[in-house]
Write a protein that holds these residues in place. Sequence first.
Motif, PDB file in Angstrom:
ATOM      1  N   GLN A   1      68.861-103.860  26.829  1.00 54.35           N
ATOM      2  CA  GLN A   1      68.546-105.511  26.896  1.00 54.35           C
ATOM      3  C   GLN A   1      69.164-106.435  26.082  1.00 54.35           C
ATOM      4  O   GLN A   1      69.678-107.354  26.794  1.00 54.35           O
ATOM      5  CB  GLN A   1      66.855-105.531  26.814  1.00 54.35           C
TER       6      GLN A   1
ATOM      7  N   LEU B   1      61.054 -89.305  32.015  1.00 53.88           N
ATOM      8  CA  LEU B   1      61.814 -88.497  30.945  1.00 53.88           C
ATOM      9  C   LEU B   1      61.770 -89.386  29.714  1.00 53.88           C
ATOM     10  O   LEU B   1      61.616 -90.372  29.572  1.00 53.88           O
ATOM     11  CB  LEU B   1      62.949 -88.416  31.541  1.00 53.88           C
TER      12      LEU B   1
ATOM     13  N   LYS C   1      73.185-106.696  26.142  1.00 55.97           N
ATOM     14  CA  LYS C   1      73.766-107.156  27.341  1.00 55.97           C
ATOM     15  C   LYS C   1      73.257-108.806  27.625  1.00 55.97           C
ATOM     16  O   LYS C   1      74.140-109.707  27.907  1.00 55.97           O
ATOM     17  CB  LYS C   1      73.184-106.393  28.543  1.00 55.97           C
TER      18      LYS C   1
ATOM     19  N   GLU D   1      58.301 -96.907  41.127  1.00 54.07           N
ATOM     20  CA  GLU D   1      59.294 -98.127  40.685  1.00 54.07           C
ATOM     21  C   GLU D   1      60.564 -97.709  40.399  1.00 54.07           C
ATOM     22  O   GLU D   1      60.800 -96.440  39.733  1.00 54.07           O
ATOM     23  CB  GLU D   1      58.708 -98.771  39.312  1.00 54.07           C
ATOM     24  N   LEU D   2      61.557 -98.623  40.874  1.00 46.99           N
ATOM     25  CA  LEU D   2      62.957 -98.031  40.451  1.00 46.99           C
ATOM     26  C   LEU D   2      63.617 -98.777  39.537  1.00 46.99           C
ATOM     27  O   LEU D   2      64.792 -98.535  38.653  1.00 46.99           O
ATOM     28  CB  LEU D   2      63.644 -98.144  41.859  1.00 46.99           C
TER      29      LEU D   2
ATOM     30  N   ARG E   1      66.015-114.459  32.553  1.00 45.81           N
ATOM     31  CA  ARG E   1      65.759-114.448  31.247  1.00 45.81           C
ATOM     32  C   ARG E   1      65.618-115.895  30.929  1.00 45.81           C
ATOM     33  O   ARG E   1      66.222-116.807  31.239  1.00 45.81           O
ATOM     34  CB  ARG E   1      66.828-113.795  30.440  1.00 45.81           C
TER      35      ARG E   1
ATOM     36  N   TRP F   1      69.150-106.764  35.345  1.00 39.68           N
ATOM     37  CA  TRP F   1      68.041-105.735  35.734  1.00 39.68           C
ATOM     38  C   TRP F   1      68.449-104.305  35.120  1.00 39.68           C
ATOM     39  O   TRP F   1      69.600-104.280  34.833  1.00 39.68           O
ATOM     40  CB  TRP F   1      67.649-105.491  37.267  1.00 39.68           C
TER      41      TRP F   1
ATOM     42  N   ARG G   1      62.709 -93.073  25.606  1.00 34.96           N
ATOM     43  CA  ARG G   1      61.424 -93.551  25.187  1.00 34.96           C
ATOM     44  C   ARG G   1      60.368 -92.575  24.806  1.00 34.96           C
ATOM     45  O   ARG G   1      60.458 -91.402  25.456  1.00 34.96           O
ATOM     46  CB  ARG G   1      60.983 -94.073  26.680  1.00 34.96           C
TER      47      ARG G   1
ATOM     48  N   SER H   1      63.448-102.856  37.004  1.00 33.42           N
ATOM     49  CA  SER H   1      62.841-103.883  36.581  1.00 33.42           C
ATOM     50  C   SER H   1      63.895-104.944  36.210  1.00 33.42           C
ATOM     51  O   SER H   1      64.692-104.504  35.764  1.00 33.42           O
ATOM     52  CB  SER H   1      62.001-103.819  35.579  1.00 33.42           C
TER      53      SER H   1
ATOM     54  N   GLU I   1      61.832-103.438  23.863  1.00 34.39           N
ATOM     55  CA  GLU I   1      60.809-103.582  24.969  1.00 34.39           C
ATOM     56  C   GLU I   1      59.405-104.181  24.356  1.00 34.39           C
ATOM     57  O   GLU I   1      58.320-104.451  25.011  1.00 34.39           O
ATOM     58  CB  GLU I   1      60.792-102.733  25.778  1.00 34.39           C
TER      59      GLU I   1
HETATM   60  P1  AMO Z   1      62.128-101.011  32.187  1.00 36.09           P
HETATM   61  O1  AMO Z   1      61.270-100.625  31.188  1.00 36.09           O
HETATM   62  O2  AMO Z   1      61.414-101.311  33.505  1.00 36.09           O
HETATM   63  O3  AMO Z   1      62.956-102.205  32.174  1.00 36.09           O
HETATM   64  O4  AMO Z   1      63.146 -99.598  32.645  1.00 36.09           O
HETATM   65  C1  AMO Z   1      64.135 -99.901  34.035  1.00 36.09           C
HETATM   66  C2  AMO Z   1      64.016 -98.587  34.792  1.00 36.09           C
HETATM   67  O5  AMO Z   1      64.424 -97.571  33.874  1.00 36.09           O
HETATM   68  C3  AMO Z   1      63.662 -96.700  34.553  1.00 36.09           C
HETATM   69  N1  AMO Z   1      63.050 -95.910  33.455  1.00 36.09           N
HETATM   70  C4  AMO Z   1      62.925 -94.388  33.362  1.00 36.09           C
HETATM   71  N2  AMO Z   1      63.021 -93.354  34.190  1.00 36.09           N
HETATM   72  C5  AMO Z   1      62.686 -92.104  33.786  1.00 36.09           C
HETATM   73  N3  AMO Z   1      61.958 -92.101  32.607  1.00 36.09           N
HETATM   74  C6  AMO Z   1      61.510 -92.995  31.903  1.00 36.09           C
HETATM   75  N4  AMO Z   1      60.803 -92.734  30.769  1.00 36.09           N
HETATM   76  C7  AMO Z   1      61.843 -94.293  32.206  1.00 36.09           C
HETATM   77  N5  AMO Z   1      61.972 -95.581  31.681  1.00 36.09           N
HETATM   78  C8  AMO Z   1      62.243 -96.445  32.480  1.00 36.09           C
HETATM   79  C9  AMO Z   1      62.851 -96.898  35.616  1.00 36.09           C
HETATM   80  C10 AMO Z   1      62.656 -98.477  35.414  1.00 36.09           C
HETATM   81  O6  AMO Z   1      62.559 -99.209  36.452  1.00 36.09           O
HETATM   82  N6  AMO Z   1      65.226-104.121  29.993  1.00 36.09           N
HETATM   83  C11 AMO Z   1      64.430-103.711  31.227  1.00 36.09           C
HETATM   84  C12 AMO Z   1      65.163-104.141  32.360  1.00 36.09           C
HETATM   85  C13 AMO Z   1      65.998-105.416  32.455  1.00 36.09           C
HETATM   86  O7  AMO Z   1      64.867-106.330  32.462  1.00 36.09           O
HETATM   87  O8  AMO Z   1      67.172-105.575  32.472  1.00 36.09           O
HETATM   88  C14 AMO Z   1      63.993-102.348  31.098  1.00 36.09           C
HETATM   89  O9  AMO Z   1      64.073-101.356  30.367  1.00 36.09           O
HETATM   90  O10 AMO Z   1      63.405 -96.491  37.035  1.00 36.09           O
END
Ligand code: AMO
Length: 429
Positions: free
Chosen positions: A188, A220, A191, A352-353, A359, A397, A210, A355, A166
């Motif tokens: 990402q 988390l 897939k 946010e749930l 592509r 997503w 992360r 993203s 990312e």
């Molecule tokens: P993104 O970084 O927005 O998108 O992550 C997608 C979803 O994963 C969850 N999420 C988390 N939940 C809890 N703790 C975290 N640290 C955390 N980080 C992410 C969130 C977030 O919306 N590759 C893209 C997805 C895509 O485009 O297919 C991605 O990783 O609910």
Amino acid sequence: MRIPIKDVTPETERAVVIGWINEVRDLGGLAFYILRDRTGFLQVTIVKKKAPEAVVAAAKEASRESVVRVTGTIKATEKAPGGRELIPDTFEIISRAESPLPLDVSEKVPAEIDTRLDNRYLDARRPRVAAIFQIRSAVTHAINNLLFEEGFTNITTSKIVAAATEGGTELFPLAYFEKEAFLNQSPQLYKQMMMAAGFEKVFEIAPIFRAEEHNTTRHLNEATSIDVEISFADHHDVMDLLERVIVRAYTAVTETCGPALEALEIELAIPETPFPRITYAEAIDIAALSIDEDISYGDDLSTAAERAIGEEMGVHYFITDWPTEIKPYYAMPYEDNPTVCKAFDLMHPRMELSSGAQRIHEHDLLLTQIAAKGLSPEGFSFYLQPFRYGMPPHAGWGLGMDRLIMTMLGLQNIREAVLFPRDRHRVTP
Ligand code: AMO
Ligand code: ATP
């Protein structure tokens, strides 16, 4: 034969039950032991003068949270939970619990989240806590079912990777022999590569890692992500799928998790579709009117902005058409206005749930976007190559499972939705 406690009715004649001692009330000549298994509670009533001596002696030794096996006759009574009690003729301690307990399972003494997580095996004996994980299991089952019904292939991709997905930051480095390696932030790239492989519809439900240093109630360091990718689809197609996934998850929980919802005292409303789709520009306007921060087009949405827009919307909604500059390199820019891209976020009013995006599937444009983000194309060569040998248009997503459960059940802290959460300070249990 042992029977589940919920199957013991006032009409049952005899029963053998095995469970934990949830509570002991000793009134002198009379003692009540409330047994608990994963299906419910049952009162064992011991009249000391009438009960066999061995029963009285064993019961005296049995501490709270010990595992016991009790056999006896069932009597109907209004005074006990479930309208019945067990009058024992045998009482055997299978596994004695030491006292004091690290955590009061009966919830008479409230505990901080850290104490609860340190003693998760005790915490999860509480019906309200177990209910969360029964619901989480039902959600996993329902989403798997929906995606299989819709023709998806389930894939498993490596969590050990050589580079970021990312962007350049937020990676956990790993000791991997003589090579540099990391825990993956997102499936990402994999897939997308499976789109080049012609799989057309793939999904994975797996951990993402992360290394963000912050410590919030909705982040988390190890989260579970539901990831999908579809060929010959655009962002609207995958937003439609996301709506079906959310509705299926809520529906399955209302249909199959009655007792768990009751334990949590939740009446679950199934979200109505279609979810409103507002553009990023509209979202910024709403936020600018409602909060005291300086906020303008091109900014990331702050937590306060997300909250303000969520309050205004009141239901699940999508934010579409983001500035290309603040979305990842793989999001497809609009042909007629490349400063805006076909990316979206799915929002619950609280956070946010998910993203996602259509592509970029053209090699040269992808290379340009990677460079524009200041990333080095060398690190991405394994990912870029498939784009040179027949990559179909595609979209997908990632949906955070932990946040889905947290928002569905109105939990205050994301850690409550995870059995063994990993955060800035916690790597055990
Ligand atoms: P993104 O970084 O927005 O998108 O992550 C997608 C979803 O994963 C969850 N999420 C988390 N939940 C809890 N703790 C975290 N640290 C955390 N980080 C992410 C969130 C977030 O919306 N590759 C893209 C997805 C895509 O485009 O297919 C991605 O990783 O609910
Ligand atoms: P991205 O994909 O951009 O990394 P994300 O998927 O991690 O974002 P969230 O973590 O939900 O999304 O972030 C949403 C918003 O929450 C961010 O734009 C940011 O304003 C805010 N946010 C992120 N991290 C923190 C934090 N540590 N403390 C407070 N707010 C934060």
